[in-house]
Design a protein around this motif. Structure first.
Motif, PDB file in Angstrom:
ATOM      1  N   TRP A 121      26.836  49.210  37.943  1.00 53.39           N
ATOM      2  CA  TRP A 121      28.099  48.982  38.657  1.00 53.39           C
ATOM      3  C   TRP A 121      28.039  47.799  39.621  1.00 53.39           C
ATOM      4  CZ3 TRP A 121      28.245  54.867  39.812  1.00 53.39           C
ATOM      5  CH2 TRP A 121      28.603  55.538  38.638  1.00 53.39           C
ATOM      6  N   LYS A 122      26.835  47.333  39.909  1.00 52.81           N
ATOM      7  CA  LYS A 122      26.733  46.193  40.821  1.00 52.81           C
ATOM      8  C   LYS A 122      27.432  44.954  40.275  1.00 52.81           C
ATOM      9  CE  LYS A 122      22.743  46.978  43.761  1.00 52.81           C
ATOM     10  NZ  LYS A 122      21.401  46.499  44.143  1.00 52.81           N
ATOM     11  N   ALA A 123      27.572  44.897  38.945  1.00 48.32           N
ATOM     12  CA  ALA A 123      28.281  43.766  38.344  1.00 48.32           C
ATOM     13  C   ALA A 123      29.737  43.740  38.804  1.00 48.32           C
ATOM     14  CB  ALA A 123      28.203  43.840  36.830  1.00 48.32           C
ATOM     15  N   GLY A 124      30.285  44.902  39.162  1.00 50.32           N
ATOM     16  CA  GLY A 124      31.624  44.964  39.738  1.00 50.32           C
ATOM     17  C   GLY A 124      32.731  44.565  38.794  1.00 50.32           C
ATOM     18  N   LYS A 125      32.612  44.859  37.508  1.00 50.01           N
ATOM     19  CA  LYS A 125      33.653  44.492  36.556  1.00 50.01           C
ATOM     20  C   LYS A 125      34.794  45.503  36.607  1.00 50.01           C
ATOM     21  CE  LYS A 125      30.378  42.283  33.424  1.00 50.01           C
ATOM     22  NZ  LYS A 125      29.761  42.294  32.078  1.00 50.01           N
ATOM     23  N   PRO A 126      36.025  45.053  36.816  1.00 46.41           N
ATOM     24  CA  PRO A 126      37.145  45.988  36.906  1.00 46.41           C
ATOM     25  C   PRO A 126      37.366  46.784  35.627  1.00 46.41           C
ATOM     26  CG  PRO A 126      37.927  43.712  36.826  1.00 46.41           C
ATOM     27  CD  PRO A 126      36.450  43.656  37.018  1.00 46.41           C
ATOM     28  N   GLU A 127      36.950  46.224  34.490  1.00 42.81           N
ATOM     29  CA  GLU A 127      37.124  46.946  33.230  1.00 42.81           C
ATOM     30  C   GLU A 127      36.368  48.271  33.238  1.00 42.81           C
ATOM     31  OE1 GLU A 127      36.077  43.842  33.479  1.00 42.81           O
ATOM     32  OE2 GLU A 127      37.692  42.625  32.603  1.00 42.81           O
ATOM     33  N   TYR A 128      35.234  48.291  33.901  1.00 45.65           N
ATOM     34  CA  TYR A 128      34.442  49.525  33.961  1.00 45.65           C
ATOM     35  C   TYR A 128      35.205  50.617  34.681  1.00 45.65           C
ATOM     36  CZ  TYR A 128      30.829  52.856  35.132  1.00 45.65           C
ATOM     37  OH  TYR A 128      30.113  54.019  35.270  1.00 45.65           O
ATOM     38  N   PHE A 129      35.792  50.259  35.821  1.00 53.36           N
ATOM     39  CA  PHE A 129      36.514  51.242  36.613  1.00 53.36           C
ATOM     40  C   PHE A 129      37.745  51.742  35.872  1.00 53.36           C
ATOM     41  CE2 PHE A 129      34.599  48.311  39.803  1.00 53.36           C
ATOM     42  CZ  PHE A 129      33.613  49.177  40.231  1.00 53.36           C
ATOM     43  N   THR A 130      38.441  50.817  35.226  1.00 53.19           N
ATOM     44  CA  THR A 130      39.620  51.196  34.462  1.00 53.19           C
ATOM     45  C   THR A 130      39.262  52.193  33.374  1.00 53.19           C
ATOM     46  OG1 THR A 130      40.637  49.042  34.874  1.00 53.19           O
ATOM     47  CG2 THR A 130      41.527  50.330  33.055  1.00 53.19           C
ATOM     48  N   GLU A 131      38.155  51.948  32.695  1.00 62.05           N
ATOM     49  CA  GLU A 131      37.723  52.848  31.631  1.00 62.05           C
ATOM     50  C   GLU A 131      37.311  54.200  32.191  1.00 62.05           C
ATOM     51  OE1 GLU A 131      37.239  54.173  27.890  1.00 62.05           O
ATOM     52  OE2 GLU A 131      38.096  52.242  28.518  1.00 62.05           O
TER      53      GLU A 131
END
Length: 302
Positions: A224-234
């Motif tokens: 999660w350190k990459a902080g990609k919004p796609e991860y959170f959305t998924e």
């Protein structure tokens, strides 16, 4: 640390499909963006401005210092808002309320609400943490599991204060006005109902999930350190699909309750900086999309 876990975990225990409850709960606790300009948004309409900051309630020491975007946003803000008053969680009165709500007062005990084999497994796990089981017999199972989860997190260094606590202190140091979206009492009312009717199932599956919890948490945080919004959305989509009751109680209902307060903030001149858990931001029911649907311009700060 203990109460931060309690806040985020509210209502995980009322859902019957709980085989991965602990791991999913841990993912909610750990959703932090450490690189992460996408965790702060500017909200605009009619010349008025507000800022939204997605937070995590607990971090590791190596996750500090926090990214500059939070400090820079604080400098531009006249008021700061949090989910609830963190200082109240430190008072003796609040501690008494927590204990009153999280213990059985009707004669029930852990042994009476759990099957014998589940109780035996729980007792063994409790004792592995050097906790005296005899002191926990009147506590509700959910609270015992949360305590043990906190100790698992401590093993991998998770437990330091998080974004909310840091900026709560900074706001007080700067004498900024502070607002709260809900009360600690409201959160405790939710927590006190956790697991009712599903105590044995919750404890059984949670104990199983805790076997690999430490390693899973470290992997999650590194990813999660990459902080990609796609991860959170998924993650929000998965939660809505797999745990619809939890999604409604933990995210949708609270977002809907907070939204009128955010709109009221947009009516006045001071610029508010609103800091809430990052999971509240994403998805169709998230604060960002809801504000956009109401005609607000929402943009990520770079």
């Amino acid at each position: 640390m203990f109460f931060n876990i309690v806040i985020i975990s509210s209502y995980f225990l009322k859902f019957k499909k709980m085989k991965k409850a602990i791991l999913c709960l841990a993912s909610l606790l750990m959703l932090v963006t450490t690189g992460y300009s996408q965790s702060v948004w500017k909200v605009e309409k009619g010349g008025k401005v507000m800022y939204l900051g997605g937070t995590i309630h607990m971090l590791r020491e190596q996750d500090f210092p926090l990214p500059d975007v939070y400090d820079k946003t604080l400098e531009k803000s006249d008021v700061i808002a949090f989910e609830a008053d963190l200082d109240k969680a430190k008072t003796p009165d609040f501690a008494q309320m927590v204990m009153a709500k999280c213990q059985y007062s009707d004669g029930r005990t852990l042994r009476s609400v759990l099957e014998e084999d589940t109780y035996t497994a729980l007792e063994a796990k409790v004792e592995s943490y050097k906790l005296p089981m005899e002191h926990l017999t009147r506590m509700k199972p959910s609270m015992v599991m949360i305590m043990m989860m906190a100790m698992e997190m401590k093993k991998v260094g998770i437990g330091s204060k998080g974004v909310d606590a840091v900026y709560h202190e900074k706001a007080k140091d700067r004498k900024l006005p502070i607002k709260y979206l809900e009360t600690m009492e409201e959160q405790m009312d939710l927590i006190s109902k956790m697991g009712e009717g599903d105590e044995d199932e919750f404890v059984k599956y949670s104990l199983e999930d805790m076997k690999n919890m430490s390693g899973d948490l470290v992997t999650m945080l590194d990813e999660w350190k990459a902080g990609k919004p796609e991860y959170f959305t998924e993650k929000v989509k998965e939660m809505k699909s797999d745990y619809p009751e939890i999604y409604k109680d933990l995210l949708t209902d609270r977002n809907n309750k907070w939204l009128p307060q955010l709109e009221n903030m947009m009516q006045d001149e001071p610029a508010e900086f609103v800091l809430v858990g990052v999971m509240h931001m994403y998805g169709n029911d998230g604060l960002i999309h809801q504000l956009e649907r109401k005609g607000y311009k929402v943009s990520q700060l770079k």
